[in-house]
Write a protein that holds these residues in place. Structure first.
Motif, mmCIF file in Angstrom:
data_model
loop_
_atom_site.group_PDB
_atom_site.id
_atom_site.type_symbol
_atom_site.label_atom_id
_atom_site.label_comp_id
_atom_site.label_asym_id
_atom_site.label_seq_id
_atom_site.Cartn_x
_atom_site.Cartn_y
_atom_site.Cartn_z
ATOM 1 N N UNK A 270 0.851 -1.189 0.000
ATOM 2 C CA UNK A 270 0.000 0.000 0.000
ATOM 3 C C UNK A 270 0.894 1.250 0.000
ATOM 4 N N UNK A 271 0.788 2.089 1.011
ATOM 5 C CA UNK A 271 1.569 3.329 1.029
ATOM 6 C C UNK A 271 2.804 3.222 1.906
ATOM 7 N N UNK A 272 3.146 2.019 2.348
ATOM 8 C CA UNK A 272 4.197 1.866 3.348
ATOM 9 C C UNK A 272 5.342 1.039 2.788
ATOM 10 N N UNK A 273 6.579 1.557 2.905
ATOM 11 C CA UNK A 273 7.754 0.806 2.506
ATOM 12 C C UNK A 273 8.326 0.091 3.724
ATOM 13 N N UNK A 274 8.651 -1.191 3.574
ATOM 14 C CA UNK A 274 9.133 -2.008 4.682
ATOM 15 C C UNK A 274 10.359 -2.803 4.267
ATOM 16 N N UNK A 275 11.057 -3.352 5.264
ATOM 17 C CA UNK A 275 12.229 -4.175 5.036
ATOM 18 C C UNK A 275 13.478 -3.468 5.542
ATOM 19 N N UNK A 276 14.643 -4.092 5.319
ATOM 20 C CA UNK A 276 14.809 -5.311 4.521
ATOM 21 C C UNK A 276 14.449 -6.570 5.299
ATOM 22 N N UNK A 277 13.969 -7.579 4.555
ATOM 23 C CA UNK A 277 13.643 -8.876 5.137
ATOM 24 C C UNK A 277 14.257 -9.963 4.270
ATOM 25 N N UNK A 278 14.474 -11.136 4.848
ATOM 26 C CA UNK A 278 14.982 -12.265 4.090
ATOM 27 C C UNK A 278 13.877 -13.148 3.563
ATOM 28 N N UNK A 279 12.715 -13.091 4.215
ATOM 29 C CA UNK A 279 11.546 -13.842 3.753
ATOM 30 C C UNK A 279 10.286 -13.177 4.270
ATOM 31 N N UNK A 280 9.228 -13.291 3.517
ATOM 32 C CA UNK A 280 7.927 -12.738 3.919
ATOM 33 C C UNK A 280 6.850 -13.581 3.271
ATOM 34 N N UNK A 281 5.839 -13.917 4.062
ATOM 35 C CA UNK A 281 4.710 -14.700 3.559
ATOM 36 C C UNK A 281 3.434 -13.905 3.720
ATOM 37 N N UNK A 282 2.652 -13.838 2.648
ATOM 38 C CA UNK A 282 1.342 -13.185 2.685
ATOM 39 C C UNK A 282 0.258 -14.237 2.486
#
Length: 296
Positions: A270-282
């Motif tokens: 959406x309007x939000x930048x996130x991370x850094x991550x090594x893995x993400x599950x939606x």
């Protein structure tokens, strides 16, 4: 301190809305477009039998007023970030399924609300609140309990960093706005501990799995990945492989669970930048939330 006002429509005026409203006006909306806020309040007060208007001055007051809504239907007057804040709070309180939301878009960020079908303009949006119908919508929930209403993009779309920088400049002279922005980011996607360097906006090597089936693996550089709630109960995933010479065709799939892993990456939800991550599950939650939209 929040200013709270109540109003009741006279019994001589007909109303298409029987349930009472709790109108929560985002402080950013009041600052950037007070006239649209005034118009929205006037239309809602004139059309609803019982309307309570709340003017929170902080994210904490916003949350407190929303949590004390009782039987009133909440109407958020604000932009996409205010809507995300409300949905995030209700999701974390596990009250989202039983609480339909309405929105009057006021403020600088309205791309998400337009994509969801909310009318632009204070009068049209307020009338939709009064005369529209609740529509149940799918929701993406990630493994850190963050919510996504619209789209996820990996890497973040160009310009995201500049937009964030501009907001931070504004917040530097308005401490309450910085607090507001921090809460929105936390509600949407809590930032994990930094454990490696972030990838830049260029190609990335990522593994994308849809319902456990690998769509693209680490041996294939990708230019970008996107996913959106595709309904009913499914996410639409598109992977754009890095092309050499002729343009490569996108890889697409649909599924309930999408996992992205590989080199540490940033993403925009959406309007939000996130991370850094090594893995993400939606994971898709079917018909998880309700939004009042114009009747079809």
């Amino acid at each position: 301190m929040a200013e709270v006002a109540t109003s009741a429509r006279s019994s001589g005026t007909s109303s298409a809305l029987s349930d009472p409203l709790l109108v929560v006006v985002d402080p950013v909306a009041r600052r950037v477009d007070g006239e649209s806020v005034r118009i929205a309040k006037d239309v809602l007060r004139a059309g609803a039998a019982h309307t309570k208007v709340c003017l929170p001055d902080s994210p904490e007051e916003f949350a407190r007023m929303l949590g004390r809504r009782g039987s009133r239907r909440p109407v958020v007057v604000g932009d996409d970030r205010a809507l995300l804040r409300a949905v995030g709070l209700l999701h974390r309180w596990r009250e989202l399924a039983g609480c339909g939301l309405s929105l009057v878009p006021v403020g600088p960020a309205q791309e998400l609300s337009r994509s969801l079908g909310v009318p632009s303009g204070a009068v049209a949006a307020a009338r939709a609140v009064l005369e529209g119908a609740e529509r149940r919508l799918d929701l993406l929930v990630d493994d850190s309990d963050g919510v996504v209403l619209g789209a996820v993009g990996i890497p973040p779309a160009p310009g995201a960093a500049q937009e964030a920088a501009g907001a931070d400049d504004d917040a530097s002279v308005r401490p309450w706005l910085r607090t507001c922005q921090s809460l929105v980011r936390t509600l949407a996607h809590p930032r994990p501990a930094r454990s490696g360097p972030a990838t830049g906006p260029g190609p990335a090597r990522l593994r994308v799995e849809v319902d456990g089936v690998t769509l693209v693996d680490l041996d294939q550089p990708v230019a970008g990945v996107s996913l959106i709630p595709g309904g009913p109960g499914l996410a639409e995933v598109e992977v754009r492989p890095l092309s050499v010479g002729a343009e490569a065709s996108p890889l697409t799939a649909r599924g309930r669970t999408v996992t992205v892993s590989g080199a540490h990456f940033r993403y925009r939800a959406d309007a939000v930048e996130s991370g850094p991550v090594g893995t993400r599950t939606w994971t898709v939650r079917e018909s998880a939330w309700g939004l009042t939209l114009p009747a079809r």
